[in-house]
Design a protein around this motif. Structure first.
Motif, mmCIF file in Angstrom:
data_model
loop_
_atom_site.group_PDB
_atom_site.id
_atom_site.type_symbol
_atom_site.label_atom_id
_atom_site.label_comp_id
_atom_site.label_asym_id
_atom_site.label_seq_id
_atom_site.Cartn_x
_atom_site.Cartn_y
_atom_site.Cartn_z
ATOM 1 N N GLU A 1 15.961 22.837 -28.219
ATOM 2 C CA GLU A 1 14.885 22.080 -28.857
ATOM 3 C C GLU A 1 14.817 22.317 -30.365
ATOM 4 O OE1 GLU A 1 13.233 19.899 -27.125
ATOM 5 O OE2 GLU A 1 14.304 20.521 -25.309
ATOM 6 N N ALA A 2 15.571 23.295 -30.854
ATOM 7 C CA ALA A 2 15.450 23.680 -32.263
ATOM 8 C C ALA A 2 16.266 22.765 -33.164
ATOM 9 C CB ALA A 2 15.919 25.119 -32.442
ATOM 10 N N MET A 3 15.834 22.719 -34.431
ATOM 11 C CA MET A 3 16.643 22.061 -35.449
ATOM 12 C C MET A 3 17.890 22.909 -35.686
ATOM 13 S SD MET A 3 15.122 19.275 -36.857
ATOM 14 C CE MET A 3 15.531 19.196 -38.605
ATOM 15 N N LEU A 4 19.002 22.239 -35.936
ATOM 16 C CA LEU A 4 20.246 22.939 -36.213
ATOM 17 C C LEU A 4 20.639 22.753 -37.662
ATOM 18 C CD1 LEU A 4 22.361 22.062 -33.036
ATOM 19 C CD2 LEU A 4 21.065 24.156 -33.508
ATOM 20 N N SER A 5 21.187 23.806 -38.239
ATOM 21 C CA SER A 5 21.735 23.740 -39.588
ATOM 22 C C SER A 5 23.226 23.442 -39.486
ATOM 23 C CB SER A 5 21.506 25.066 -40.319
ATOM 24 O OG SER A 5 22.174 25.054 -41.574
ATOM 25 N N ILE A 6 23.650 22.378 -40.128
ATOM 26 C CA ILE A 6 25.054 21.972 -40.143
ATOM 27 C C ILE A 6 25.612 22.263 -41.526
ATOM 28 C CG2 ILE A 6 26.678 20.088 -39.783
ATOM 29 C CD1 ILE A 6 25.039 20.747 -37.295
ATOM 30 N N GLU A 7 26.557 23.183 -41.610
ATOM 31 C CA GLU A 7 27.158 23.555 -42.885
ATOM 32 C C GLU A 7 28.615 23.112 -42.906
ATOM 33 O OE1 GLU A 7 25.690 25.105 -45.435
ATOM 34 O OE2 GLU A 7 23.753 25.551 -44.485
ATOM 35 N N ALA A 8 29.018 22.468 -43.994
ATOM 36 C CA ALA A 8 30.407 22.071 -44.202
ATOM 37 C C ALA A 8 30.800 22.462 -45.609
ATOM 38 C CB ALA A 8 30.568 20.570 -43.979
ATOM 39 N N VAL A 9 32.079 22.381 -45.898
ATOM 40 C CA VAL A 9 32.559 22.752 -47.230
ATOM 41 C C VAL A 9 31.938 21.855 -48.291
ATOM 42 C CG1 VAL A 9 34.611 22.857 -48.703
ATOM 43 C CG2 VAL A 9 34.722 23.697 -46.349
ATOM 44 N N SER A 10 31.735 20.577 -47.953
ATOM 45 C CA SER A 10 31.284 19.605 -48.955
ATOM 46 C C SER A 10 29.808 19.246 -48.862
ATOM 47 C CB SER A 10 32.121 18.317 -48.832
ATOM 48 O OG SER A 10 33.489 18.586 -49.028
ATOM 49 N N GLY A 11 29.062 19.874 -47.959
ATOM 50 C CA GLY A 11 27.659 19.525 -47.853
ATOM 51 C C GLY A 11 27.010 20.218 -46.679
ATOM 52 N N SER A 12 25.685 20.065 -46.559
ATOM 53 C CA SER A 12 24.953 20.663 -45.452
ATOM 54 C C SER A 12 23.763 19.793 -45.126
ATOM 55 C CB SER A 12 24.510 22.085 -45.808
ATOM 56 O OG SER A 12 23.614 22.059 -46.910
ATOM 57 N N ALA A 13 23.213 20.011 -43.918
ATOM 58 C CA ALA A 13 22.056 19.222 -43.499
ATOM 59 C C ALA A 13 21.352 19.938 -42.371
ATOM 60 C CB ALA A 13 22.502 17.832 -43.051
ATOM 61 N N ALA A 14 20.063 19.687 -42.261
ATOM 62 C CA ALA A 14 19.291 20.091 -41.097
ATOM 63 C C ALA A 14 19.301 18.918 -40.130
ATOM 64 C CB ALA A 14 17.866 20.451 -41.492
ATOM 65 N N ALA A 15 19.669 19.187 -38.893
ATOM 66 C CA ALA A 15 19.871 18.105 -37.930
ATOM 67 C C ALA A 15 18.962 18.279 -36.724
ATOM 68 C CB ALA A 15 21.337 18.070 -37.478
ATOM 69 N N LYS A 16 18.250 17.217 -36.397
ATOM 70 C CA LYS A 16 17.359 17.213 -35.241
ATOM 71 C C LYS A 16 18.159 16.951 -33.974
ATOM 72 C CE LYS A 16 14.660 13.611 -34.509
ATOM 73 N NZ LYS A 16 13.584 12.625 -34.689
ATOM 74 N N ARG A 17 17.771 17.573 -32.862
ATOM 75 C CA ARG A 17 18.401 17.275 -31.581
ATOM 76 C C ARG A 17 17.870 15.958 -31.045
ATOM 77 N NH1 ARG A 17 20.633 21.603 -28.918
ATOM 78 N NH2 ARG A 17 21.506 19.971 -27.576
ATOM 79 N N GLY A 18 18.736 15.201 -30.380
ATOM 80 C CA GLY A 18 18.330 13.943 -29.783
ATOM 81 C C GLY A 18 19.277 13.551 -28.677
#
Length: 273
Positions: free
Chosen positions: A206-223
């Motif tokens: 149920e938690a938000m996930l942090s997505i980290e990449a070399v060129s960017g990052s984002a907080a991602a909601k589960r769906g």
């Protein structure tokens, strides 16, 4: 085994030329009673691993009576051309470059394998740069018409066949290190992560996930579906093929937003409060 088996056809030929049509014409001439199902002809050019993953992921949808023809062949004419009978009874036809390997694993493993050498089936290619209509297509159509696999050519030791090895994610408490294995025309990015991997990493579903990449990052909601995300919002869901997928609410692209590409590393953790 029925003598009017469907032929399921996958390639990287695209739709802007005559290649798919020529293959259809050859197979229909040999086995007019056998329906041909075009699984996809938009595998990215020459990407054997992408084709192998798609083919394996399609196996649950493909009836065991089917003959599967797959052509993604960067070394046209250099690799052996083969037919496989799986333990589940399905037949696979394609180049010996690993393209078929994930599919035969998904279909229960190899019962028998042959190199396509029979002069009664394989024709001398009109062009070495486009062999499929004269070699792979006649073999697939002959199998679909009921020909035993042994009549297609010379028996092969299954241990000599080329295979694709999938990279496994690295899992530790609270973190997954993974990579991009595919993306689609909507910019959705498939990772080599299954739902069980999230459980193993103890990442709350149920938690938000942090997505980290070399060129960017984002907080991602589960769906669970694309409608769960607002325009431009990052999210993760499990796609129909069972892979964890990074998406963005339409019409934005997760692929472009994070600057990702095939085999790019990605790190997944829980978003910290």
């Amino acid at each position: 085994m029925p003598t009017a088996r469907p032929i399921v056809f996958l390639s990287d030929f695209g739709l802007g030329n005559e290649w798919v049509g020529l293959c259809h014409a050859v197979m229909s001439g040999i086995a007019p009673q056998c329906p041909i199902v075009d699984l996809s002809h938009l595998v990215r050019p020459l990407e054997v691993t992408s084709g192998a993953i798609l083919l394996a992921d399609a196996m649950p949808y493909v009836h065991e009576s089917s003959v599967v023809l797959a052509v993604v062949d960067p070394n046209v004419g250099k690799d052996r051309e083969i037919a496989i009978e799986t333990e589940s009874g399905r037949h696979l036809v394609g180049p010996d470059n690993g393209l078929l390997s994930l599919a035969w694993d998904a279909a229960g493993g190899i019962r028998s394998a042959v190199e396509l050498t029979s002069a009664d089936v394989v024709r001398r290619p009109h062009a070495e740069s486009f062999r499929a209509p004269d070699t792979l297509c006649p073999a697939a159509a002959s199998l679909a018409s009921g020909m035993p696999i042994e009549q297609l050519g010379t028996s092969l030791d299954a241990t000599t066949l080329a295979v694709v090895v999938m990279a496994e994610p690295e899992i530790e408490p609270g973190k997954i290190t993974c990579e991009v294995i595919d993306f689609n025309r909507f910019g959705n990015v498939h990772l080599n992560v299954r739902p069980a991997d999230l459980d193993a990493a103890e990442l709350d579903t149920e938690a938000m996930l942090s997505i980290e990449a070399v060129s960017g990052s984002a907080a991602a909601k589960r769906g669970s579906t694309y409608a769960d995300f607002a325009a431009g919002e990052y999210g993760v869901l499990v796609d129909p093929r069972g892979w964890l997928t990074i998406v963005r609410g339409n019409p934005a692209s997760a692929l472009d937003g994070l600057g990702l590409s095939i085999a790019a590393p990605v790190w997944i953790t829980a978003v910290r409060d």
